[in-house]
Write a protein that holds these residues in place. Sequence first.
Motif, PDB file in Angstrom:
ATOM      1  N   LYS A   1      58.087  44.509  70.059  1.00 33.23           N
ATOM      2  CA  LYS A   1      57.396  43.459  69.312  1.00 33.23           C
ATOM      3  C   LYS A   1      57.288  42.191  70.147  1.00 33.23           C
ATOM      4  O   LYS A   1      56.239  41.533  70.178  1.00 33.23           O
ATOM      5  N   THR A   2      58.383  41.867  70.863  1.00 31.47           N
ATOM      6  CA  THR A   2      58.371  40.678  71.720  1.00 31.47           C
ATOM      7  C   THR A   2      57.366  40.838  72.859  1.00 31.47           C
ATOM      8  O   THR A   2      56.616  39.914  73.181  1.00 31.47           O
ATOM      9  N   ALA A   3      57.349  42.046  73.463  1.00 30.28           N
ATOM     10  CA  ALA A   3      56.417  42.303  74.561  1.00 30.28           C
ATOM     11  C   ALA A   3      54.965  42.221  74.089  1.00 30.28           C
ATOM     12  O   ALA A   3      54.097  41.685  74.787  1.00 30.28           O
ATOM     13  N   LYS A   4      54.686  42.744  72.894  1.00 29.78           N
ATOM     14  CA  LYS A   4      53.331  42.698  72.357  1.00 29.78           C
ATOM     15  C   LYS A   4      52.893  41.255  72.119  1.00 29.78           C
ATOM     16  O   LYS A   4      51.773  40.870  72.453  1.00 29.78           O
ATOM     17  N   ALA A   5      53.804  40.471  71.547  1.00 28.69           N
ATOM     18  CA  ALA A   5      53.471  39.069  71.291  1.00 28.69           C
ATOM     19  C   ALA A   5      53.193  38.330  72.598  1.00 28.69           C
ATOM     20  O   ALA A   5      52.273  37.517  72.684  1.00 28.69           O
TER      21      ALA A   5
END
Length: 292
Positions: free
Chosen positions: A98-102
């Motif tokens: 989720k952090t990488a996508k953001a």
Amino acid sequence: MSHTAQIPSHRKPRRSAQKVTVIRAGVTGGVLSTIAIAAAAGPANADAVTQTIEMPTLTSGLASDFAKSADATQRVANNLDLRAQEDAAVAKAAKSAKTAKAEAERRAEAEKKKAEAEARAEAARVAEAERASRTAERTVLTASSSNTGSGSNSGSSTGSSTATSTTSTVTSQATGSAAAVVAFVQSHVGDAYIMGSTGPNAWDCSGLVQAAYNQIGVNLPRVSQDQSTAGTQVSLSNLQPGDILYWGGAGSAYHTAIYIGDGQFIGAQNPSKGVVQASLDYDPPSGAVRVL
């Protein structure tokens, strides 16, 4: 009959004798314990009776069962601990994803804004270059037409009238596809100049040039920089009707127009003048390319 025969006896009943049961219980390891159980039984003055009961000793089989049960319990505990670790790993991976996508979305948005800003800056640069090339005081188009023998009253004529006065002469010099290109731009003299427009009644410089060639089936690039290298470079002293004139360097031009012959060109000049026909002396080009 005795005289005391009917008299109830006053003797106290005998108390039941205590019965003591001794239970010998065997336990694993050979340790014995004795449990004494007292119970009322028999007359009071009866002798105490001791009874010994032998309990079976715990066998090695039972001990083995206990050990297996303990092992099974330990395995269950280990499985639960492993599952908890796996769940934690999955949760951590999901959080990282989720952090990488953001972060990826943030970078993409930043790149998009940067590209848009660069496009706006480039458009502003081109517009500024066009304005700068025409800020110097020049002779009005009617005066330019008088230099090419268009008549003594040309001072009061407009760019459109200049085109009209030379159309027949220029058309006679152009042939084939070149004549069609020249006729197209001549038909749009007097149209408005709007940056980014491609017709049908408003144009920017490269939009007019591109449309002139499109109507004869030749696909040109959209912007001036690319149009200035779209054909064979030719000398300004060897121009032919239909050649593309450019201002600025080849590959970095900021303005283009169409040469129509007799030292004249037609182009979408700027917002104040629109599409005009003018002399090469009015605004000398930097170079030219031949497509046809």
